[in-house]
Design a protein around this motif. Structure first.
Motif, PDB file in Angstrom:
ATOM      1  N   GLU A 197     -13.151  -9.685 -14.239  1.00  0.00           N
ATOM      2  CA  GLU A 197     -14.247 -10.512 -13.729  1.00  0.00           C
ATOM      3  C   GLU A 197     -14.913  -9.936 -12.477  1.00  0.00           C
ATOM      4  OE1 GLU A 197     -14.349 -15.068 -13.921  1.00  0.00           O
ATOM      5  OE2 GLU A 197     -13.833 -14.687 -11.818  1.00  0.00           O
ATOM      6  N   PRO A 198     -14.147  -9.441 -11.473  1.00  0.00           N
ATOM      7  CA  PRO A 198     -14.835  -8.863 -10.307  1.00  0.00           C
ATOM      8  C   PRO A 198     -15.757  -7.713 -10.684  1.00  0.00           C
ATOM      9  CG  PRO A 198     -12.509  -9.198  -9.845  1.00  0.00           C
ATOM     10  CD  PRO A 198     -12.688  -9.408 -11.320  1.00  0.00           C
ATOM     11  N   GLY A 199     -15.342  -6.910 -11.665  1.00  0.00           N
ATOM     12  CA  GLY A 199     -16.190  -5.802 -12.102  1.00  0.00           C
ATOM     13  C   GLY A 199     -17.500  -6.284 -12.677  1.00  0.00           C
ATOM     14  N   TYR A 200     -17.439  -7.296 -13.554  1.00  0.00           N
ATOM     15  CA  TYR A 200     -18.670  -7.860 -14.097  1.00  0.00           C
ATOM     16  C   TYR A 200     -19.585  -8.346 -12.975  1.00  0.00           C
ATOM     17  CZ  TYR A 200     -16.142  -8.239 -18.603  1.00  0.00           C
ATOM     18  OH  TYR A 200     -15.432  -8.005 -19.751  1.00  0.00           O
ATOM     19  N   MET A 201     -18.997  -9.108 -12.047  1.00  0.00           N
ATOM     20  CA  MET A 201     -19.821  -9.759 -11.022  1.00  0.00           C
ATOM     21  C   MET A 201     -20.420  -8.756 -10.047  1.00  0.00           C
ATOM     22  SD  MET A 201     -17.829 -13.327 -10.357  1.00  0.00           S
ATOM     23  CE  MET A 201     -17.764 -14.525 -11.720  1.00  0.00           C
ATOM     24  N   ILE A 202     -19.686  -7.699  -9.743  1.00  0.00           N
ATOM     25  CA  ILE A 202     -20.220  -6.664  -8.842  1.00  0.00           C
ATOM     26  C   ILE A 202     -21.343  -5.894  -9.531  1.00  0.00           C
ATOM     27  CG2 ILE A 202     -19.672  -4.491  -7.683  1.00  0.00           C
ATOM     28  CD1 ILE A 202     -16.824  -5.736  -7.213  1.00  0.00           C
ATOM     29  N   LEU A 203     -21.104  -5.456 -10.759  1.00  0.00           N
ATOM     30  CA  LEU A 203     -22.126  -4.682 -11.472  1.00  0.00           C
ATOM     31  C   LEU A 203     -23.377  -5.511 -11.724  1.00  0.00           C
ATOM     32  CD1 LEU A 203     -19.748  -2.869 -13.979  1.00  0.00           C
ATOM     33  CD2 LEU A 203     -20.910  -1.839 -12.011  1.00  0.00           C
ATOM     34  N   ASP A 204     -23.205  -6.778 -12.058  1.00  0.00           N
ATOM     35  CA  ASP A 204     -24.382  -7.624 -12.270  1.00  0.00           C
ATOM     36  C   ASP A 204     -25.099  -7.934 -10.966  1.00  0.00           C
ATOM     37  OD1 ASP A 204     -24.291  -7.773 -15.046  1.00  0.00           O
ATOM     38  OD2 ASP A 204     -22.858  -9.425 -15.033  1.00  0.00           O
ATOM     39  N   SER A 205     -24.361  -7.954  -9.847  1.00  0.00           N
ATOM     40  CA  SER A 205     -25.039  -8.152  -8.557  1.00  0.00           C
ATOM     41  C   SER A 205     -25.913  -6.954  -8.222  1.00  0.00           C
ATOM     42  CB  SER A 205     -24.010  -8.392  -7.440  1.00  0.00           C
ATOM     43  OG  SER A 205     -23.326  -7.204  -7.067  1.00  0.00           O
ATOM     44  N   ALA A 254     -23.823   3.126  -4.079  1.00  0.00           N
ATOM     45  CA  ALA A 254     -22.439   3.372  -3.677  1.00  0.00           C
ATOM     46  C   ALA A 254     -21.705   2.040  -3.622  1.00  0.00           C
ATOM     47  CB  ALA A 254     -22.380   4.059  -2.312  1.00  0.00           C
ATOM     48  N   LEU A 255     -20.428   2.041  -4.018  1.00  0.00           N
ATOM     49  CA  LEU A 255     -19.570   0.862  -3.938  1.00  0.00           C
ATOM     50  C   LEU A 255     -18.554   1.073  -2.832  1.00  0.00           C
ATOM     51  CD1 LEU A 255     -18.783   0.360  -7.758  1.00  0.00           C
ATOM     52  CD2 LEU A 255     -20.678  -0.617  -6.438  1.00  0.00           C
ATOM     53  N   TRP A 256     -18.323   0.033  -2.026  1.00  0.00           N
ATOM     54  CA  TRP A 256     -17.462   0.154  -0.852  1.00  0.00           C
ATOM     55  C   TRP A 256     -16.657  -1.130  -0.752  1.00  0.00           C
ATOM     56  CZ3 TRP A 256     -19.709   2.211   4.396  1.00  0.00           C
ATOM     57  CH2 TRP A 256     -18.790   2.046   5.437  1.00  0.00           C
ATOM     58  N   GLY A 257     -15.317  -1.024  -0.697  1.00  0.00           N
ATOM     59  CA  GLY A 257     -14.519  -2.238  -0.592  1.00  0.00           C
ATOM     60  C   GLY A 257     -13.120  -1.968  -0.078  1.00  0.00           C
ATOM     61  N   TYR A 258     -12.547  -2.969   0.575  1.00  0.00           N
ATOM     62  CA  TYR A 258     -11.200  -2.866   1.134  1.00  0.00           C
ATOM     63  C   TYR A 258     -10.381  -4.067   0.692  1.00  0.00           C
ATOM     64  CZ  TYR A 258      -7.412  -2.395   4.523  1.00  0.00           C
ATOM     65  OH  TYR A 258      -6.176  -2.266   5.098  1.00  0.00           O
ATOM     66  N   SER A 259      -9.075  -3.863   0.436  1.00  0.00           N
ATOM     67  CA  SER A 259      -8.151  -4.924   0.037  1.00  0.00           C
ATOM     68  C   SER A 259      -8.660  -5.583  -1.249  1.00  0.00           C
ATOM     69  CB  SER A 259      -7.992  -5.940   1.171  1.00  0.00           C
ATOM     70  OG  SER A 259      -6.990  -6.903   0.881  1.00  0.00           O
ATOM     71  N   GLY A 260      -8.916  -6.895  -1.229  1.00  0.00           N
ATOM     72  CA  GLY A 260      -9.488  -7.528  -2.420  1.00  0.00           C
ATOM     73  C   GLY A 260     -10.787  -6.875  -2.811  1.00  0.00           C
ATOM     74  N   GLY A 261     -11.567  -6.425  -1.810  1.00  0.00           N
ATOM     75  CA  GLY A 261     -12.805  -5.714  -2.095  1.00  0.00           C
ATOM     76  C   GLY A 261     -12.559  -4.356  -2.723  1.00  0.00           C
ATOM     77  N   GLY A 262     -11.423  -3.735  -2.372  1.00  0.00           N
ATOM     78  CA  GLY A 262     -11.050  -2.488  -3.017  1.00  0.00           C
ATOM     79  C   GLY A 262     -10.684  -2.702  -4.474  1.00  0.00           C
ATOM     80  N   MET A 263      -9.986  -3.818  -4.727  1.00  0.00           N
ATOM     81  CA  MET A 263      -9.644  -4.156  -6.116  1.00  0.00           C
ATOM     82  C   MET A 263     -10.914  -4.400  -6.930  1.00  0.00           C
ATOM     83  SD  MET A 263      -6.477  -6.746  -5.268  1.00  0.00           S
ATOM     84  CE  MET A 263      -6.205  -7.244  -6.965  1.00  0.00           C
ATOM     85  N   GLY A 264     -11.827  -5.200  -6.365  1.00  0.00           N
ATOM     86  CA  GLY A 264     -13.061  -5.488  -7.071  1.00  0.00           C
ATOM     87  C   GLY A 264     -13.891  -4.250  -7.324  1.00  0.00           C
ATOM     88  N   SER A 265     -13.985  -3.393  -6.308  1.00  0.00           N
ATOM     89  CA  SER A 265     -14.757  -2.161  -6.461  1.00  0.00           C
ATOM     90  C   SER A 265     -14.121  -1.257  -7.516  1.00  0.00           C
ATOM     91  CB  SER A 265     -14.835  -1.424  -5.119  1.00  0.00           C
ATOM     92  OG  SER A 265     -15.475  -2.211  -4.141  1.00  0.00           O
ATOM     93  N   GLY A 266     -12.784  -1.259  -7.563  1.00  0.00           N
ATOM     94  CA  GLY A 266     -12.093  -0.464  -8.580  1.00  0.00           C
ATOM     95  C   GLY A 266     -12.400  -0.942  -9.984  1.00  0.00           C
ATOM     96  N   ALA A 296     -15.898   4.023  -2.641  1.00  0.00           N
ATOM     97  CA  ALA A 296     -14.903   4.129  -1.572  1.00  0.00           C
ATOM     98  C   ALA A 296     -13.989   2.915  -1.649  1.00  0.00           C
ATOM     99  CB  ALA A 296     -15.583   4.195  -0.209  1.00  0.00           C
ATOM    100  N   LEU A 297     -12.703   3.143  -1.963  1.00  0.00           N
ATOM    101  CA  LEU A 297     -11.733   2.057  -2.109  1.00  0.00           C
ATOM    102  C   LEU A 297     -10.714   2.129  -0.974  1.00  0.00           C
ATOM    103  CD1 LEU A 297     -10.896   2.404  -5.929  1.00  0.00           C
ATOM    104  CD2 LEU A 297     -12.783   1.164  -4.875  1.00  0.00           C
ATOM    105  N   GLY A 298     -10.574   1.041  -0.233  1.00  0.00           N
ATOM    106  CA  GLY A 298      -9.558   0.944   0.806  1.00  0.00           C
ATOM    107  C   GLY A 298      -8.480  -0.044   0.398  1.00  0.00           C
TER     108      GLY A 298
END
Length: 249
Positions: free
Chosen positions: A144-152, A172-184, A203-205
């Motif tokens: 779900e995070p992947g869908y929502m990020i790509l559609d955003s 570019a996609l940039w995220g850390y922790s939960g944001g890293g999971m979503g960006s992944g 960039a995944l943190g």
């Protein structure tokens, strides 16, 4: 659920293509919801897809430098905040805007993330900050995070006031922790779900590739993440909910 009617899905939204902008509003961004940030910024409600592949909606916050010449295209940086929470009131669209959010709970994370936004804005980039946990606050769910990020990103590219070059826009996609999971998830799913997007780098943190590994925080100051994660998975997956009902008190 959010009480703000802006977050409500309009009738018939299911027939719209993923990434379609359904509703917009201009907002004032502010550090700690108090100190104004000098950018042009908007929030977009857009059609996306949930973890079961069904139509749903989400909100993203987009911005360009104040006074930017939007007649010329610019790159887009999608920042996935580390809002590891199941409460929609902790979502970026709440904590970024002046007078909104829960500054006592989310102030540290929003202030820290503003430094990253400032780095992108100072380069003249457009920024995109999606509520990638959706309107139900789904933390650590699959896909779900992947869908929502790509559609955003699709929504941002189609939003004329940003002055982007549609699907040709370098992203570019940039995220850390939960944001890293979503960006992944977004990086992994982009070739199949949104192949038209011009993703240049990710960039995944501190992404958590194995959710079970989070159990090592038990007994530490971060132990509450276990409860938050269980609550989120229980809300998202009926089978997980049934199991927790059976074994947990």
């Amino acid at each position: 659920m959010n009480l703000d009617p802006f977050y409500g899905a309009p009738d018939g939204f299911e027939s719209a293509a993923p990434g379609t902008v359904l509703r917009t509003r201009e907002v004032q961004l502010a550090v700690l919801t108090v100190l104004p940030v000098h950018v042009r910024s908007w929030q977009l409600l857009y059609r996306t897809t949930d973890l079961f592949g069904q139509p749903t909606v989400a909100v993203t916050t987009v911005a360009v430098p104040e006074g930017a010449d939007t007649s010329h295209s610019r790159p887009l940086v999608s920042h996935q905040f580390f809002y590891d929470s199941t409460s929609p009131a902790c979502a970026p669209s709440y904590v970024l805007q002046q007078g909104g959010g829960l500054p006592a709970l989310e102030g540290i994370h929003s202030a820290t993330e503003y430094l990253e936004l400032a780095a992108s804005i100072s380069q003249g980039y457009a920024v995109n900050v999606p509520d990638y946990e959706g309107v139900h606050g789904h933390l650590a769910v699959a896909e779900e995070p992947g869908y929502m990020i790509l559609d955003s990103v699709r929504a941002a590219e189609s939003f004329a006031p940003l002055g982007l070059d549609g699907a040709n826009t370098p992203v570019a996609l940039w995220g850390y922790s939960g944001g890293g999971m979503g960006s992944g998830w977004a990086a992994e799913m982009q070739p199949g779900y949104a192949p038209e997007l011009n993703i240049k780098g990710v960039a995944l943190g501190a992404p958590v590739s194995d959710v079970e590994s989070l159990l090592h925080v038990n007994g530490s100051m971060f132990a509450s993440l276990i409860g938050v994660g269980i609550a989120s998975l229980r809300n998202a997956y009926p089978k997980f909910a049934a199991t927790t009902e059976r074994y947990l008190t």
